[in-house]
Design an enzyme around this catalytic site. Structure first.
Site, PDB file in Angstrom:
ATOM      1  N   HIS A   1       4.215   4.209   5.005  1.00  0.00           N
ATOM      2  CA  HIS A   1       2.847   4.626   4.858  1.00  0.00           C
ATOM      3  C   HIS A   1       2.555   6.331   5.128  1.00  0.00           C
ATOM      4  O   HIS A   1       1.804   6.586   6.112  1.00  0.00           O
ATOM      5  CB  HIS A   1       1.880   4.035   6.291  1.00  0.00           C
ATOM      6  CG  HIS A   1       0.507   3.928   5.942  1.00  0.00           C
ATOM      7  ND1 HIS A   1      -0.370   5.260   5.854  1.00  0.00           N
ATOM      8  CD2 HIS A   1      -0.487   2.949   5.829  1.00  0.00           C
ATOM      9  CE1 HIS A   1      -1.575   4.802   5.640  1.00  0.00           C
ATOM     10  NE2 HIS A   1      -1.722   3.671   5.782  1.00  0.00           N
TER      11      HIS A   1
ATOM     12  N   GLU B   1       2.239   5.710  -0.547  1.00  0.00           N
ATOM     13  CA  GLU B   1       2.882   4.761   0.438  1.00  0.00           C
ATOM     14  C   GLU B   1       3.695   4.048  -0.444  1.00  0.00           C
ATOM     15  O   GLU B   1       3.411   3.195  -1.298  1.00  0.00           O
ATOM     16  CB  GLU B   1       1.892   3.718   1.154  1.00  0.00           C
ATOM     17  CG  GLU B   1       0.994   4.618   1.771  1.00  0.00           C
ATOM     18  CD  GLU B   1      -0.397   3.855   2.375  1.00  0.00           C
ATOM     19  OE1 GLU B   1      -1.594   4.317   2.264  1.00  0.00           O
ATOM     20  OE2 GLU B   1      -0.079   2.504   2.707  1.00  0.00           O
TER      21      GLU B   1
END
Ligand code: TA6
Length: 293
Positions: A163, A267
């Site tokens: 992320h 991400e």
């Protein structure tokens, strides 16, 4: 026996990498080589800093981030595993899974190509054994491998995401290329599926999109900082793009006021339709490479 700074330094000392106590008393490794600087906390195996020598930091971390054993660090590269977002059937479970709020074990520190240094960590997250290798050099190379022991009674499914929070000059001027031809789930529009937009991503409000069935690289153009960041990947079929804008970030206690203009998440993931299922005795690897152009 927990890996404290003293034990880690004795076992894994390596030129260009040292262990120390970071914020909140959490243990971290600090990388300082001729090629790059970096940091990774054992908490969540969380990369919190990467900068090729002579360059501004590539990753963004909130000044208001928590550094507590039960909470995720806001920024850097949280590992979302074994689910993404809310737990599919147990809403009381932590957002984005448990990998980012558990302490990982260092298993190796070694020299890497081009004067880089690599650190490897592992974590047992039932029913999986997870290993993570982070190579700090002129590029940041991340390798996440998930294994299902052959003793497992049946195949197992998981979601994963690196992320990544990128540091940018101004979200209003930022453009992302590489996803123009990919359909996506628009989480701001209640999870509606949208067709490919046919154009680069630009930001004029909260944007939270899960692009599916895409293995391509993304290029993030940051005119204010006069730089371009490229994220290429393997073993990943999803890419998530997110900026909370002012409204959502104001509601997050670990997100400073006005910080939203200086960050964007791109991400590397396998989520939703792209979740991974592996059989007992097998493994799956996802990689991301983050580099300045
Ligand atoms: O990846 C985007 C996202 O799923 C957003 O919906 C937002 O929830 C963000 O992750 C941050 O989630 P967190 O649990 O770290 O606050």
């Amino acid at each position: 026996m927990p890996q404290n700074v003293e034990r880690l330094s004795a076992k894994f000392a390596h030129p260009g990498l040292r262990f120390t106590t970071g914020r909140g008393g959490l243990v971290k490794a600090v990388v300082e080589t001729a090629k790059a600087q970096g940091e990774i906390y054992l908490h969540g195996a969380h990369v919190t800093h990467f900068a090729p020598s002579g360059q501004a930091p590539v990753l963004w971390v909130s000044e208001q981030s928590w550094y507590e054993p039960t909470k995720p660090i806001r920024g850097g590269i949280p590992i979302c595993f074994p689910w993404f977002g809310g737990h599919p059937s147990a809403p009381s479970q932590p957002s984005h899974g448990t990998a980012r709020i558990t302490t990982w074990e260092v298993t190796a520190v070694e020299a890497a190509a081009d004067d880089g240094v690599a650190i490897s960590l592992q974590n047992a997250i039932h029913p999986f054994q997870v290993t993570y290798r982070v190579e700090f050099g002129t590029e940041l190379q991340l390798t996440l491998t998930v294994e299902l022991p052959d003793t497992a009674p049946s195949p197992a499914r998981y979601e994963e995401a690196l992320h990544t929070y990128l540091a940018i000059g101004d979200i209003h001027q930022t453009r992302i290329e590489g996803l123009e031809s990919t359909a996506y789930i628009d989480k701001v529009a209640g999870g509606d599926r949208q067709p490919a937009s046919g154009e680069a991503i630009r930001f004029s409000g909260e944007l939270d999109r899960v692009y599916l069935n895409t293995s391509g690289a993304c290029r993030i153009f940051d005119p204010l900082a006069q730089r371009e960041i490229r994220i290429s990947k393997s073993g990943s079929q999803s890419t998530v793009v997110w900026n909370p804008w002012i409204g959502k970030s104001d509601k997050m206690p670990d997100f400073g006021a006005q910080e939203w203009t200086g960050m964007v998440c791109v991400e590397t993931a396998n989520v939703g339709d792209n979740a991974v299922e592996i059989a007992p005795g097998s493994a799956h690897t996802m990689t991301a490479k983050i580099q300045l152009q």
